[in-house]
Motif scaffolding. Structure first.
Motif, mmCIF file in Angstrom:
data_model
loop_
_atom_site.group_PDB
_atom_site.id
_atom_site.type_symbol
_atom_site.label_atom_id
_atom_site.label_comp_id
_atom_site.label_asym_id
_atom_site.label_seq_id
_atom_site.Cartn_x
_atom_site.Cartn_y
_atom_site.Cartn_z
ATOM 1 N N GLU A 154 -30.667 -26.336 3.344
ATOM 2 C CA GLU A 154 -31.705 -25.762 4.197
ATOM 3 C C GLU A 154 -32.086 -24.359 3.783
ATOM 4 O O GLU A 154 -33.215 -23.916 4.034
ATOM 5 C CB GLU A 154 -31.227 -25.796 5.662
ATOM 6 N N LEU A 155 -31.180 -23.634 3.125
ATOM 7 C CA LEU A 155 -31.433 -22.241 2.767
ATOM 8 C C LEU A 155 -31.477 -22.091 1.253
ATOM 9 O O LEU A 155 -30.576 -22.539 0.545
ATOM 10 C CB LEU A 155 -30.341 -21.347 3.362
ATOM 11 N N LEU A 156 -32.522 -21.421 0.771
ATOM 12 C CA LEU A 156 -32.756 -21.325 -0.667
ATOM 13 C C LEU A 156 -33.449 -20.014 -1.004
ATOM 14 O O LEU A 156 -34.397 -19.617 -0.324
ATOM 15 C CB LEU A 156 -33.645 -22.500 -1.102
ATOM 16 N N THR A 157 -32.980 -19.357 -2.064
ATOM 17 C CA THR A 157 -33.631 -18.120 -2.522
ATOM 18 C C THR A 157 -34.880 -18.466 -3.326
ATOM 19 O O THR A 157 -34.814 -19.230 -4.294
ATOM 20 C CB THR A 157 -32.676 -17.285 -3.383
ATOM 21 N N VAL A 158 -36.012 -17.915 -2.921
ATOM 22 C CA VAL A 158 -37.293 -18.144 -3.602
ATOM 23 C C VAL A 158 -38.025 -16.814 -3.700
ATOM 24 O O VAL A 158 -37.599 -15.813 -3.120
ATOM 25 C CB VAL A 158 -38.159 -19.172 -2.835
ATOM 26 N N SER A 159 -39.136 -16.816 -4.400
ATOM 27 C CA SER A 159 -39.924 -15.590 -4.491
ATOM 28 C C SER A 159 -40.601 -15.295 -3.158
ATOM 29 O O SER A 159 -40.918 -16.214 -2.386
ATOM 30 C CB SER A 159 -40.985 -15.712 -5.597
ATOM 31 N N HIS A 160 -40.802 -14.020 -2.901
ATOM 32 C CA HIS A 160 -41.469 -13.599 -1.665
ATOM 33 C C HIS A 160 -42.861 -14.214 -1.580
ATOM 34 O O HIS A 160 -43.273 -14.694 -0.515
ATOM 35 C CB HIS A 160 -41.559 -12.075 -1.623
ATOM 36 N N SER A 161 -43.573 -14.254 -2.699
ATOM 37 C CA SER A 161 -44.941 -14.787 -2.699
ATOM 38 C C SER A 161 -44.957 -16.276 -2.364
ATOM 39 O O SER A 161 -45.838 -16.749 -1.624
ATOM 40 C CB SER A 161 -45.616 -14.535 -4.049
ATOM 41 N N ALA A 162 -43.985 -17.040 -2.879
ATOM 42 C CA ALA A 162 -43.928 -18.476 -2.593
ATOM 43 C C ALA A 162 -43.600 -18.720 -1.121
ATOM 44 O O ALA A 162 -44.157 -19.618 -0.485
ATOM 45 C CB ALA A 162 -42.901 -19.157 -3.484
ATOM 46 N N ASN A 163 -42.712 -17.897 -0.590
ATOM 47 C CA ASN A 163 -42.319 -18.056 0.809
ATOM 48 C C ASN A 163 -43.488 -17.748 1.744
ATOM 49 O O ASN A 163 -43.691 -18.441 2.748
ATOM 50 C CB ASN A 163 -41.141 -17.131 1.115
ATOM 51 N N ILE A 164 -44.252 -16.735 1.404
ATOM 52 C CA ILE A 164 -45.423 -16.375 2.213
ATOM 53 C C ILE A 164 -46.468 -17.489 2.144
ATOM 54 O O ILE A 164 -47.078 -17.862 3.148
ATOM 55 C CB ILE A 164 -46.027 -15.044 1.735
ATOM 56 N N ALA A 165 -46.673 -18.034 0.933
ATOM 57 C CA ALA A 165 -47.660 -19.104 0.750
ATOM 58 C C ALA A 165 -47.281 -20.354 1.541
ATOM 59 O O ALA A 165 -48.132 -21.028 2.113
ATOM 60 C CB ALA A 165 -47.786 -19.441 -0.734
ATOM 61 N N LYS A 166 -45.997 -20.645 1.610
ATOM 62 C CA LYS A 166 -45.521 -21.824 2.333
ATOM 63 C C LYS A 166 -45.652 -21.644 3.840
ATOM 64 O O LYS A 166 -46.118 -22.548 4.539
ATOM 65 C CB LYS A 166 -44.057 -22.098 1.972
ATOM 66 N N GLY A 167 -45.239 -20.489 4.337
ATOM 67 C CA GLY A 167 -45.300 -20.238 5.772
ATOM 68 C C GLY A 167 -44.484 -21.250 6.550
ATOM 69 O O GLY A 167 -43.377 -21.602 6.171
ATOM 70 N N GLY A 168 -45.064 -21.776 7.620
ATOM 71 C CA GLY A 168 -44.367 -22.745 8.451
ATOM 72 C C GLY A 168 -44.841 -24.168 8.231
ATOM 73 O O GLY A 168 -44.632 -25.031 9.082
ATOM 74 N N ARG A 169 -45.470 -24.422 7.071
ATOM 75 C CA ARG A 169 -46.059 -25.736 6.828
ATOM 76 C C ARG A 169 -45.054 -26.760 6.311
ATOM 77 O O ARG A 169 -44.061 -26.429 5.680
ATOM 78 C CB ARG A 169 -47.217 -25.608 5.831
ATOM 79 N N GLY A 170 -45.372 -28.021 6.549
ATOM 80 C CA GLY A 170 -44.569 -29.126 6.060
ATOM 81 C C GLY A 170 -45.117 -29.654 4.738
ATOM 82 O O GLY A 170 -46.114 -29.138 4.217
ATOM 83 N N PRO A 171 -44.498 -30.701 4.173
ATOM 84 C CA PRO A 171 -44.907 -31.215 2.855
ATOM 85 C C PRO A 171 -46.307 -31.808 2.813
ATOM 86 O O PRO A 171 -46.880 -31.953 1.739
ATOM 87 C CB PRO A 171 -43.837 -32.281 2.553
ATOM 88 N N GLN A 172 -46.875 -32.156 3.969
ATOM 89 C CA GLN A 172 -48.243 -32.660 3.982
ATOM 90 C C GLN A 172 -49.252 -31.537 3.809
ATOM 91 O O GLN A 172 -50.417 -31.787 3.486
ATOM 92 C CB GLN A 172 -48.530 -33.443 5.270
ATOM 93 N N GLY A 173 -48.811 -30.292 4.005
ATOM 94 C CA GLY A 173 -49.723 -29.156 3.882
ATOM 95 C C GLY A 173 -49.369 -28.188 2.777
ATOM 96 O O GLY A 173 -50.174 -27.338 2.396
ATOM 97 N N TRP A 174 -48.139 -28.306 2.234
ATOM 98 C CA TRP A 174 -47.706 -27.404 1.164
ATOM 99 C C TRP A 174 -46.642 -28.083 0.324
ATOM 100 O O TRP A 174 -45.764 -28.790 0.856
ATOM 101 C CB TRP A 174 -47.135 -26.115 1.745
ATOM 102 N N ARG A 175 -46.730 -27.862 -0.992
ATOM 103 C CA ARG A 175 -45.721 -28.360 -1.922
ATOM 104 C C ARG A 175 -45.403 -27.260 -2.921
ATOM 105 O O ARG A 175 -46.245 -26.409 -3.199
ATOM 106 C CB ARG A 175 -46.233 -29.596 -2.674
ATOM 107 N N PRO A 176 -44.198 -27.271 -3.480
ATOM 108 C CA PRO A 176 -43.868 -26.258 -4.490
ATOM 109 C C PRO A 176 -44.877 -26.280 -5.636
ATOM 110 O O PRO A 176 -45.375 -27.340 -6.026
ATOM 111 C CB PRO A 176 -42.478 -26.692 -4.981
#
Length: 215
Positions: A154-176
């Motif tokens: 559930e917890l993963l280190t990612v870039s700040h920009s990727a985390n902001i882009a993802k926000g609170g969306r699920g896989p139907q609205g955002w993918r890596p």
């Protein structure tokens, strides 16, 4: 004469086969990893089929504080600092356990991070999304355990920009951004939802199945 021709033929075949062997060795090494991905995808499909499909709950009442991150761990370290130390290389921390130096890799977008300021600890299943998937009805203690879970992916280190882009969306609205990570992302998402018995929406389920095809 025949013996000489045979010797020449053997030499030619030897020279031809050597590079072929060299080329196929990496492929042979990749096979176990591919088989592992396929097996993981099959298990994830089985777990996904067990999850209830429902419409999302209202976001009303949600607040990040309802999950109370971050929990204090051993010594002075909290969960976020523990994850940054776990996922990084050559991580140095100050007396308060805050990372002050290190190297991190963000699997969402492939960025190499040379500063803790560039890194975020992402909740793979976002807290707001979990709220709408059933966590709204949980106890405070269970929500806190979810937000600080170091056992599930559930917890993963990612870039700040990727985390902001993802926000609170699920896989139907955002993918890596990296398609190569879709398989791992989908299996992680399903593992977390299955463990906590969070339901999925129709579109979310379809998006996860689509990503599992890359395994």
């Amino acid at each position: 004469m025949i013996s000489s021709r045979r010797a020449t033929l053997v030499a030619v075949l030897t020279l031809t086969l050597v590079p072929v062997t060299a080329l196929t060795a990496p492929q042979a090494l990749a096979e176990p990893r591919k088989r592992s991905q396929v097996a993981g995808a099959a298990l994830s499909r089985h777990m996904l089929a067990q999850l209830r499909v429902a419409r999302p709950l209202s976001i009303r009442g949600y607040d990040r504080g309802r999950f109370q991150p971050w929990e204090r761990r051993a010594g002075r370290c909290d969960t976020r600092e523990t994850v940054l130390a776990r996922d990084g290389r050559h991580v140095r921390r100050d007396a308060a356990c805050r990372p002050v130096k290190g190297l991190w890799y963000s699997p969402y977008d492939g960025k190499r991070l040379r500063s803790e300021k560039q890194a975020d600890v992402d909740h793979v299943v976002p807290l707001a999304y979990a709220w709408r998937s059933g966590a709204k009805r949980w106890s405070q203690a269970k929500r806190r355990a979810f937000a600080n879970d170091l056992t599930r992916p559930e917890l993963l280190t990612v870039s700040h920009s990727a985390n902001i882009a993802k926000g609170g969306r699920g896989p139907q609205g955002w993918r890596p951004q990296r398609r190569a990570y879709w398989c791992r992302y989908a299996t992680s998402w399903i593992t977390v939802k299955h463990h906590y018995r969070l339901f999925v929406t129709r579109k979310e389920k379809a998006a996860l199945l689509n990503m599992l095809r890359t395994c």
